[in-house]
Each structure stands twice: as C-alpha cells, then as structure tokens.
Design a protein around this motif. Structure first.
Motif, short mmCIF file in Angstrom:
data_model
loop_
_atom_site.label_atom_id
_atom_site.label_comp_id
_atom_site.label_asym_id
_atom_site.label_seq_id
_atom_site.Cartn_x
_atom_site.Cartn_y
_atom_site.Cartn_z
N ARG B 32 60.48 50.67 -7.49
CA ARG B 32 59.29 50.78 -6.61
C ARG B 32 59.76 50.87 -5.16
O ARG B 32 60.89 50.48 -4.83
CB ARG B 32 58.39 49.56 -6.78
N LEU B 33 58.85 51.33 -4.31
CA LEU B 33 59.22 51.51 -2.90
C LEU B 33 59.59 50.20 -2.21
O LEU B 33 60.43 50.19 -1.31
CB LEU B 33 58.07 52.18 -2.13
N ASN B 34 58.97 49.07 -2.62
CA ASN B 34 59.32 47.81 -1.96
C ASN B 34 60.79 47.45 -2.21
O ASN B 34 61.47 46.96 -1.31
CB ASN B 34 58.38 46.65 -2.35
N HIS B 35 61.26 47.74 -3.43
CA HIS B 35 62.68 47.49 -3.71
C HIS B 35 63.57 48.40 -2.87
O HIS B 35 64.55 47.94 -2.27
CB HIS B 35 62.97 47.72 -5.21
N ALA B 36 63.22 49.68 -2.83
CA ALA B 36 64.02 50.63 -2.04
C ALA B 36 64.07 50.21 -0.57
O ALA B 36 65.12 50.27 0.08
CB ALA B 36 63.45 52.04 -2.18
N ILE B 66 59.48 56.61 2.87
CA ILE B 66 58.76 55.46 2.30
C ILE B 66 57.54 55.12 3.15
O ILE B 66 56.43 54.97 2.65
CB ILE B 66 59.69 54.23 2.19
N ILE B 67 57.76 55.00 4.46
CA ILE B 67 56.64 54.60 5.33
C ILE B 67 55.58 55.70 5.38
O ILE B 67 54.38 55.43 5.38
CB ILE B 67 57.16 54.25 6.76
N GLU B 68 56.03 56.95 5.38
CA GLU B 68 55.07 58.06 5.38
C GLU B 68 54.19 58.02 4.13
O GLU B 68 52.99 58.29 4.19
CB GLU B 68 55.84 59.39 5.43
N ALA B 69 54.78 57.64 3.00
CA ALA B 69 54.04 57.63 1.72
C ALA B 69 52.93 56.59 1.71
O ALA B 69 51.97 56.71 0.94
CB ALA B 69 55.01 57.37 0.57
N ASP B 77 49.51 51.16 4.97
CA ASP B 77 49.00 50.26 3.94
C ASP B 77 50.17 49.72 3.11
O ASP B 77 50.55 50.30 2.10
CB ASP B 77 48.00 51.00 3.05
N PHE B 78 50.69 48.58 3.55
CA PHE B 78 51.91 48.06 2.93
C PHE B 78 51.71 47.56 1.51
O PHE B 78 52.67 47.43 0.76
CB PHE B 78 52.52 46.96 3.81
N ASP B 79 50.44 47.33 1.14
CA ASP B 79 50.17 46.88 -0.24
C ASP B 79 50.58 47.94 -1.26
O ASP B 79 50.84 47.62 -2.42
CB ASP B 79 48.69 46.56 -0.41
N LYS B 80 50.63 49.19 -0.82
CA LYS B 80 50.98 50.27 -1.76
C LYS B 80 52.45 50.29 -2.15
O LYS B 80 52.86 50.96 -3.09
CB LYS B 80 50.64 51.63 -1.12
N ILE B 84 54.08 52.39 -5.82
CA ILE B 84 54.61 53.76 -5.86
C ILE B 84 56.08 53.77 -6.30
O ILE B 84 56.87 52.93 -5.87
CB ILE B 84 54.47 54.43 -4.47
N LEU B 85 56.41 54.73 -7.15
CA LEU B 85 57.79 54.87 -7.64
C LEU B 85 58.64 55.68 -6.66
O LEU B 85 58.14 56.61 -6.01
CB LEU B 85 57.81 55.60 -8.99
N VAL B 86 59.90 55.35 -6.57
CA VAL B 86 60.84 56.10 -5.75
C VAL B 86 60.81 57.59 -6.13
O VAL B 86 60.83 58.47 -5.27
CB VAL B 86 62.27 55.53 -5.92
#
Lengths: 159, 159
Positions: B32-36, B66-69, B77-80, B84-86
């Motif tokens: 997920r994006l948070n891990h990346a 990542i931030i653009e997504a 919206d940091f909750d997303k 979202i997958l890498v």
C-alpha cells in the motif's frame, strides 16, 4: 585545473547551464509544511529552494524532510503539516556558489548534489545548475572529442 | 560512437557504476502507499524501484506520485494512503537496460533520468546506475585527460 580543450567543449552549451530563478519553483521560510507539500506535488519535484522575504536563498525543503518531520516511531501524523514551518525543517546544508561561477567547482559539487544553487554576491537567488546539462556536455565529449582532436598518449612520445 | 581514449577514462571506475540490487531499497507491487511512503522516508530518497514476486523490475514509485494520488482539487486526503496499491500509482515509463550494459546508452539515458535500472535478460532486477558515478568520470576527464594526452585539433593539421 581543467584541461583547455575539454573545458571548452564542456562549456559549449554554457548559456543553458543555469536555470534562472524565475523558472524555479520555491517556498518561503514562514510557509507551513502543507503548503510546501502541495507545491512539491504540483511541480512533481522532490526538493526546492527556500527563500526569505528579500529573495535570498536560505535552505532546501524536500518531500523526505517534510514526511520525516511528521513521522513518529510507527506512524505518520499528517495533522502536524499545518503546524510546522518550512524554516524548522529545511536543510541549510546544501551546495551554493556565486555567480559568475567556476566550472571546476560546479563539476566537483555535482558529484554529490543533484543540483547547485547559484546566488549573487549578496545571497540573492539567481537560479540552479542541474546534473542534466553537465551530462549533455559529457555526451558531447564522449562522442565528438576524438573526432575533432588527434589524441596521443604523452608517455608514448618518450619512447 | 564513443571515442576510444575518452571512453576508457570514463570507464576507469566502471566496477563502481552499478549499485547492486541488494543495496537498493524497493517496494512490491501489492504494497500500500502508506508502506511505500514510510520506506521512502526512512531511506531519505524520493523514488525507488517496484519489484514483483519474482524480483523482476516492474516500475518506479516516488513521493510526488504518492502524494499526487491522494490529492484532490484543494486538499490532500491522507486516509487514502492505506487503500491504494503501489501498482496503481507507480510509473512504468522509466529507463531500464540489460546487463551487460553499453556505456553509450547509459550516457544518453542519464541526461533525462536521475538513475537507470539495470536488469538481466529475464527482467530480474540487477541494480541501478546513478548520475553521480558518471559525473566522477566527467571530473576525471576534465582534470586529467589533457595531462595524459597531447591534443591537436584535426583541422589545424591540414594547414
């Protein structure tokens, strides 16, 4: 010292080396991190200069620095983005040289810096020099130098 | 084609050009994006390779991507980040070359890419080549080439 002919070929494109300040996005010392993050996202870069009110270069702010500043032991606390000032997080350890700049210094600094900030004597931000333009010069030398010049190893002449 | 003597001096340090895969941080397609974002923050880089289960290189993921997504018209919206997958966000438009690699191709690609991914024939990730090592070669040529070689402009000999 840099060789005369090599130096000249590297500098053939010199007028393109400097990306002028008005084409480089920046943030200001007292901007908050959420603003800096939006600017960085909009332009798609990961690091930009930080200027003060007098347009003097004072530091660099990057996405890793911003996210690190709001990251705790396990989690990222995005609520902090609106509280922290760019000046609290920016790095002041960055490459800056005065205009007119010296090619030797530029080449040396670009080994460990993705770009170099250029400032006038009083510290006013003039622009940046990136690795990309120097690499164009490297390509030119690799492809053209030995077409234009005869090259003889010096020690060979001694025999 | 690259000049013989210039090419040799550029390649003097060739064994250091490639940063091997085991020293390059990466994320996987289904992270997920948070891990990346945490990985990128931890290592202080803004972009890293994305590998699949077979250790094959499939894309690059960067902080700006990542931030653009997760950025809407006005807000981030940091909750997303956890949703979202890498693989949904990574870019698949990046420079990759096969090992053994060709210096000419490397020089050309590094003008517009901060680094180049190197893969074996079957796509397995071998490592990266960065601009920094090539710029060390540029420094070497600028400083040493005309000490080691006599250089004569070819047209001058015609007179």
């Amino acid at each position: 010292m840099i060789g005369k002919e090599i130096g000249e070929m590297l500098l053939e494109n010199k007028e393109h080396f400097l990306i002028p300040a008005d084409r480089v996005a920046h943030v200001q010392l007292n901007n908050r991190l959420n603003h800096a993050l939006l600017v960085l996202t909009k332009i798609g870069y990961s690091v930009i200069p930080v200027l003060d009110y007098d347009y003097k270069i004072r530091g660099l702010i990057s996405m890793p620095l911003i996210i690190e500043a709001i990251t705790g032991l396990e989690d990222i606390d995005f609520d902090k983005l609106g509280d922290i000032l760019v000046s609290d997080v920016m790095t002041t350890d960055f490459a800056v040289i005065n205009d007119p700049y010296d090619l030797e210094e530029v080449l040396h600094l670009l080994v460990n810096n993705a770009f170099i900030c250029v400032a006038s004597e009083d510290g006013s931000f003039t622009g940046i020099i990136t690795r990309s333009e120097i690499l164009k010069g490297t390509n030119r030398i690799a492809h053209e130098f030995e077409n234009k010049y005869d090259v003889t190893r010096k020690t060979e002449r001694l025999h």
